[in-house]
Write a protein that holds these residues in place. Structure first.
Motif, PDB file in Angstrom:
ATOM      1  N   ARG A   7       0.827  -1.206   0.000  1.00  6.03           N
ATOM      2  CA  ARG A   7       0.000   0.000   0.000  1.00  6.03           C
ATOM      3  C   ARG A   7       0.864   1.260   0.000  1.00  6.03           C
ATOM      4  NH1 ARG A   7      -3.831  -1.139   4.991  1.00  6.03           N
ATOM      5  NH2 ARG A   7      -1.855  -1.991   5.695  1.00  6.03           N
ATOM      6  N   ASN A   8       0.348   2.273  -0.658  1.00  4.39           N
ATOM      7  CA  ASN A   8       1.015   3.573  -0.657  1.00  4.39           C
ATOM      8  C   ASN A   8       0.839   4.233   0.708  1.00  4.39           C
ATOM      9  OD1 ASN A   8       1.712   3.601  -3.512  1.00  4.39           O
ATOM     10  ND2 ASN A   8      -0.479   3.801  -3.860  1.00  4.39           N
ATOM     11  N   ILE A   9       1.770   5.092   1.045  1.00  3.33           N
ATOM     12  CA  ILE A   9       1.655   5.932   2.233  1.00  3.33           C
ATOM     13  C   ILE A   9       1.271   7.312   1.726  1.00  3.33           C
ATOM     14  CG2 ILE A   9       2.828   6.842   4.278  1.00  3.33           C
ATOM     15  CD1 ILE A   9       2.731   3.700   4.050  1.00  3.33           C
ATOM     16  N   VAL A  10       0.138   7.831   2.197  1.00  3.79           N
ATOM     17  CA  VAL A  10      -0.371   9.126   1.759  1.00  3.79           C
ATOM     18  C   VAL A  10      -0.241  10.089   2.931  1.00  3.79           C
ATOM     19  CG1 VAL A  10      -2.376  10.388   0.891  1.00  3.79           C
ATOM     20  CG2 VAL A  10      -1.975   8.015   0.163  1.00  3.79           C
ATOM     21  N   VAL A  11       0.630  11.076   2.790  1.00  2.00           N
ATOM     22  CA  VAL A  11       0.882  12.040   3.859  1.00  2.00           C
ATOM     23  C   VAL A  11       0.071  13.296   3.567  1.00  2.00           C
ATOM     24  CG1 VAL A  11       2.637  13.366   5.088  1.00  2.00           C
ATOM     25  CG2 VAL A  11       3.190  11.077   4.187  1.00  2.00           C
ATOM     26  N   THR A  12      -0.797  13.649   4.525  1.00  4.16           N
ATOM     27  CA  THR A  12      -1.690  14.787   4.334  1.00  4.16           C
ATOM     28  C   THR A  12      -1.631  15.715   5.533  1.00  4.16           C
ATOM     29  OG1 THR A  12      -3.895  15.403   3.562  1.00  4.16           O
ATOM     30  CG2 THR A  12      -3.793  13.722   5.294  1.00  4.16           C
ATOM     31  N   HIS A  62      -7.422  18.733 -12.244  1.00 12.03           N
ATOM     32  CA  HIS A  62      -6.083  18.241 -12.586  1.00 12.03           C
ATOM     33  C   HIS A  62      -5.422  17.564 -11.382  1.00 12.03           C
ATOM     34  CE1 HIS A  62      -6.297  19.976 -16.491  1.00 12.03           C
ATOM     35  NE2 HIS A  62      -6.008  21.225 -16.154  1.00 12.03           N
ATOM     36  N   GLU A  63      -5.603  18.160 -10.217  1.00 12.20           N
ATOM     37  CA  GLU A  63      -5.029  17.604  -8.996  1.00 12.20           C
ATOM     38  C   GLU A  63      -5.564  16.188  -8.749  1.00 12.20           C
ATOM     39  OE1 GLU A  63      -4.495  19.346  -4.570  1.00 12.20           O
ATOM     40  OE2 GLU A  63      -6.580  19.070  -5.181  1.00 12.20           O
ATOM     41  N   GLY A  64      -6.872  16.001  -8.933  1.00 10.10           N
ATOM     42  CA  GLY A  64      -7.484  14.693  -8.734  1.00 10.10           C
ATOM     43  C   GLY A  64      -6.954  13.658  -9.714  1.00 10.10           C
ATOM     44  N   THR A  65      -6.785  14.061 -10.965  1.00  8.45           N
ATOM     45  CA  THR A  65      -6.239  13.153 -11.979  1.00  8.45           C
ATOM     46  C   THR A  65      -4.837  12.703 -11.596  1.00  8.45           C
ATOM     47  OG1 THR A  65      -7.559  14.187 -13.718  1.00  8.45           O
ATOM     48  CG2 THR A  65      -5.605  12.954 -14.421  1.00  8.45           C
ATOM     49  N   ILE A  66      -4.001  13.650 -11.212  1.00  4.05           N
ATOM     50  CA  ILE A  66      -2.628  13.322 -10.818  1.00  4.05           C
ATOM     51  C   ILE A  66      -2.628  12.416  -9.590  1.00  4.05           C
ATOM     52  CG2 ILE A  66      -0.524  14.316  -9.805  1.00  4.05           C
ATOM     53  CD1 ILE A  66      -1.057  16.735 -11.729  1.00  4.05           C
ATOM     54  N   PHE A  67      -3.446  12.742  -8.614  1.00  2.37           N
ATOM     55  CA  PHE A  67      -3.487  11.951  -7.387  1.00  2.37           C
ATOM     56  C   PHE A  67      -3.911  10.509  -7.677  1.00  2.37           C
ATOM     57  CE2 PHE A  67      -5.579  10.822  -3.256  1.00  2.37           C
ATOM     58  CZ  PHE A  67      -4.396  10.727  -2.522  1.00  2.37           C
ATOM     59  N   ARG A  68      -4.913  10.337  -8.522  1.00  3.25           N
ATOM     60  CA  ARG A  68      -5.351   8.982  -8.864  1.00  3.25           C
ATOM     61  C   ARG A  68      -4.250   8.214  -9.609  1.00  3.25           C
ATOM     62  NH1 ARG A  68      -9.874  12.059  -9.199  1.00  3.25           N
ATOM     63  NH2 ARG A  68      -9.742  12.398 -11.440  1.00  3.25           N
ATOM     64  N   GLU A  69      -3.505   8.903 -10.470  1.00  5.59           N
ATOM     65  CA  GLU A  69      -2.373   8.256 -11.156  1.00  5.59           C
ATOM     66  C   GLU A  69      -1.315   7.810 -10.155  1.00  5.59           C
ATOM     67  OE1 GLU A  69      -0.843  10.995 -14.066  1.00  5.59           O
ATOM     68  OE2 GLU A  69      -2.739  11.004 -15.189  1.00  5.59           O
ATOM     69  N   ALA A  72      -2.372   4.770  -8.236  1.00  4.56           N
ATOM     70  CA  ALA A  72      -2.407   3.537  -9.031  1.00  4.56           C
ATOM     71  C   ALA A  72      -1.093   2.760  -8.909  1.00  4.56           C
ATOM     72  CB  ALA A  72      -2.706   3.856 -10.499  1.00  4.56           C
ATOM     73  N   GLN A  73      -0.057   3.439  -8.451  1.00  3.36           N
ATOM     74  CA  GLN A  73       1.211   2.752  -8.220  1.00  3.36           C
ATOM     75  C   GLN A  73       1.132   1.999  -6.901  1.00  3.36           C
ATOM     76  OE1 GLN A  73       4.729   5.125  -9.310  1.00  3.36           O
ATOM     77  NE2 GLN A  73       3.261   6.782  -9.649  1.00  3.36           N
ATOM     78  N   ARG A  74       2.191   1.286  -6.589  1.00  2.00           N
ATOM     79  CA  ARG A  74       2.226   0.537  -5.334  1.00  2.00           C
ATOM     80  C   ARG A  74       3.515   0.871  -4.595  1.00  2.00           C
ATOM     81  NH1 ARG A  74      -1.398  -3.761  -5.344  1.00  2.00           N
ATOM     82  NH2 ARG A  74      -0.073  -5.152  -4.153  1.00  2.00           N
ATOM     83  N   SER A  75       3.424   0.811  -3.292  1.00  2.00           N
ATOM     84  CA  SER A  75       4.605   0.974  -2.424  1.00  2.00           C
ATOM     85  C   SER A  75       5.307   2.312  -2.602  1.00  2.00           C
ATOM     86  CB  SER A  75       5.587  -0.175  -2.654  1.00  2.00           C
ATOM     87  OG  SER A  75       4.985  -1.407  -2.372  1.00  2.00           O
ATOM     88  N   THR A  76       4.551   3.384  -2.732  1.00  2.00           N
ATOM     89  CA  THR A  76       5.128   4.717  -2.828  1.00  2.00           C
ATOM     90  C   THR A  76       4.733   5.533  -1.602  1.00  2.00           C
ATOM     91  OG1 THR A  76       3.255   5.687  -3.998  1.00  2.00           O
ATOM     92  CG2 THR A  76       4.977   4.687  -5.352  1.00  2.00           C
TER      93      THR A  76
END
Length: 168
Positions: A7-12, A62-69, A72-76
């Motif tokens: 899973r990705n780590i999402v820092v907010t 645009h932000e949403g598109t980039i975030f979804r891209e 879609a990766q893994r382990s980032t």
């Protein structure tokens, strides 16, 4: 979090919380790729300041598109923009595809950090920004799997994030 958890780590968190600095340290600590969604946006579309506040709707698309891209990766490790997760779709996807880490910072600490950030053009911390801060706090809290006190040295904050992830 298990060592090979994909899973990705999402820092907010709010601007001035230290998202970029902490996310980079966490990525280094975990040996993962790191992305700053705002920097990816600027590479593709130019300065964010061109879009805010008059073209915020286009910026958020645009932000949403980039975030979804990125998700879609893994382990980032992904450092989000401060408003990325205000969009419910982005929030839901972040929770499904990642572990959301909220860097909870006090308004005055964030204001001091932003004031000292000479390389980025940031808005003044006025009553409008204070209102945005209060509104977003509840959203960050709802989105977070992990909450970390970000009112300290960012090296300490990153260590706490790594510790919390190891226990998650």
């Amino acid at each position: 979090m298990e060592p090979m958890d994909p899973r990705n780590i999402v820092v907010t968190g709010f601007m001035g919380a230290g998202k970029d600095s902490v996310a980079l340290r966490v990525a280094d600590g975990l040996g993962r790729d790191y992305y700053n969604s705002d920097l990816v946006f600027e590479e593709r579309f130019g300065p964010i300041t061109k879009y805010l506040p008059k073209r915020e709707h286009l910026f958020r698309q645009h932000e949403g598109t980039i975030f979804r891209e990125l998700l879609a990766q893994r382990s980032t490790v992904i450092a989000t923009g401060g408003g990325t997760l205000i969009d419910q779709t982005n929030c839901d996807l972040a929770r499904e595809r990642g572990i959301v880490v909220w860097l909870n910072v006090d308004f005055n600490v964030a204001a001091e950090r932003v004031k000292g950030d000479k390389k980025n053009k940031r808005p003044l911390f006025d009553e409008h920004v204070r209102g945005r801060f209060r509104f977003r706090q509840a959203l960050y809290q709802r989105a977070a799997h992990i909450e970390v006190d970000a009112n300290r040295d960012l090296d300490d904050v990153a260590r706490d994030v790594l510790q919390a992830l190891s226990e998650y």
